[in-house]
Design an enzyme around this catalytic site. Structure first.
Site, short mmCIF file in Angstrom:
data_model
loop_
_atom_site.label_atom_id
_atom_site.label_comp_id
_atom_site.label_asym_id
_atom_site.label_seq_id
_atom_site.Cartn_x
_atom_site.Cartn_y
_atom_site.Cartn_z
N HIS A 6 -7.86 -3.89 -31.09
CA HIS A 6 -6.90 -3.42 -30.08
C HIS A 6 -6.74 -1.90 -30.16
O HIS A 6 -6.18 -1.37 -31.10
CB HIS A 6 -5.56 -4.11 -30.33
CG HIS A 6 -4.50 -3.80 -29.34
ND1 HIS A 6 -3.35 -3.12 -29.66
CD2 HIS A 6 -4.41 -4.10 -28.03
CE1 HIS A 6 -2.58 -3.02 -28.60
NE2 HIS A 6 -3.20 -3.59 -27.59
N GLU A 33 -11.09 -3.37 -27.50
CA GLU A 33 -10.21 -3.30 -26.33
C GLU A 33 -9.67 -1.90 -26.20
O GLU A 33 -9.31 -1.27 -27.20
CB GLU A 33 -9.05 -4.30 -26.48
CG GLU A 33 -8.14 -4.41 -25.28
CD GLU A 33 -6.98 -3.40 -25.27
OE1 GLU A 33 -6.27 -3.32 -24.24
OE2 GLU A 33 -6.78 -2.70 -26.28
N ASP A 35 -7.86 1.10 -22.96
CA ASP A 35 -7.22 1.25 -21.66
C ASP A 35 -7.77 2.46 -20.92
O ASP A 35 -8.02 3.51 -21.53
CB ASP A 35 -5.70 1.46 -21.85
CG ASP A 35 -5.13 0.51 -22.90
OD1 ASP A 35 -4.69 -0.56 -22.51
OD2 ASP A 35 -5.14 0.87 -24.10
N HIS A 48 -3.41 4.61 -23.37
CA HIS A 48 -2.64 3.43 -22.99
C HIS A 48 -1.46 3.75 -22.07
O HIS A 48 -1.36 3.22 -20.97
CB HIS A 48 -2.11 2.70 -24.23
CG HIS A 48 -1.26 1.51 -23.89
ND1 HIS A 48 0.11 1.59 -23.73
CD2 HIS A 48 -1.59 0.22 -23.63
CE1 HIS A 48 0.59 0.41 -23.42
NE2 HIS A 48 -0.42 -0.45 -23.35
N GLU A 108 -8.99 -2.44 -20.13
CA GLU A 108 -7.77 -2.70 -19.35
C GLU A 108 -7.57 -1.60 -18.33
O GLU A 108 -7.50 -0.42 -18.67
CB GLU A 108 -6.55 -2.80 -20.26
CG GLU A 108 -5.29 -3.10 -19.45
CD GLU A 108 -4.02 -3.20 -20.28
OE1 GLU A 108 -2.93 -3.07 -19.70
OE2 GLU A 108 -4.12 -3.41 -21.51
#
Length: 244
Positions: A6, A33, A35, A48, A108
């Protein structure tokens, strides 16, 4: 159980930086993962929050900084100032890092609060340039964004991110049918939503379940027992050894 790092190895290094990502290269994990947003000059950047305040020594919205301005900022985490690998990276830099690996990349799309023009189109264009369509999952809390992605390129997997409020408002039982109708391959829920009933309904629709953000051993064990497909964790160096 698939383990996603993450925002990189974010428990130990500034999140969403090349340092945090590079520290994952030797880990026995499934994927990464992070963003993506856009700078003032329309560059795809990895961060993020919609504002830089929490993670960098500055204040303001990401969309109001140029790429050069964003990459001049130092992270707030002590000891990592003045390091090139701790600046805000571009999507191209991160894809370049992971292209030679086997990692699955979960991107994301951060467009729920700030509506970035052509975010989906530009991200998919870059994925296609790197020929990584089969290794990417595009996720978002914004269902309209997921629908756009599937229309632009149906070969790239998509997933709908779900928090407790969204799950409640969308009447629980209908959410699985709805996102399957929009060709999602997975649902990414907060771990607090997951129980036997949730898993049964998702898997009945052939939706994989990748849960965020799991840093607690007991929760990890519960999700493993429930046969959740994957987790996003800030400690991707720890959970694989527990699985082994």
């Amino acid at each position: 159980m698939n383990i996603f790092a993450h925002r990189g190895l974010s428990a130990y290094y500034p999140e969403n930086t090349m340092l945090a990502f590079s520290k994952c290269l030797d880990l026995n994990i499934y994927g990464i993962e992070f963003d993506v947003q856009k700078s003032k000059d329309n560059q795809l950047v990895i961060i993020h929050d919609e504002k830089v305040d929490r993670t960098y020594k500055a204040s303001g919205y990401v969309k109001n900084f140029t790429l050069k301005e964003l990459q001049s900022l130092d992270p707030v985490m002590k000891g990592y100032e003045n390091r090139e690998d701790c600046k805000i990276p571009t999507l191209e830099e991160v894809l370049t890092l992971f292209k030679p690996t086997d990692f699955v990349i979960n991107i994301e799309l951060k467009n729920s609060k700030v509506k970035y023009k052509n975010l989906e189109k530009d991200v998919i264009k870059l994925i296609k340039k790197f020929k990584m369509e089969k290794r990417v999952i595009l996720s978002s809390f914004c269902l309209k964004s997921i629908i756009k992605c599937n229309k632009i390129n149906s070969k790239i997997e998509t997933s709908y991110l779900v928090d407790k409020l969204t799950y409640t408002l969308r009447l629980k039982t209908k959410i699985f049918s709805k996102i399957k109708r929009y060709n999602c391959s997975a649902i990414h829920p907060s771990f607090e939503l997951i129980n036997k009933d949730f898993v049964k309904k998702a898997h009945r629709k052939n939706l994989k379940i990748n849960s965020y953000t799991v840093d607690d051993l007991e929760i990890f064990q519960e999700l493993t027992n429930l046969k959740v497909d994957g987790i996003f964790t800030n400690y991707p160096n720890i959970f694989p050894s527990i699985l082994d």
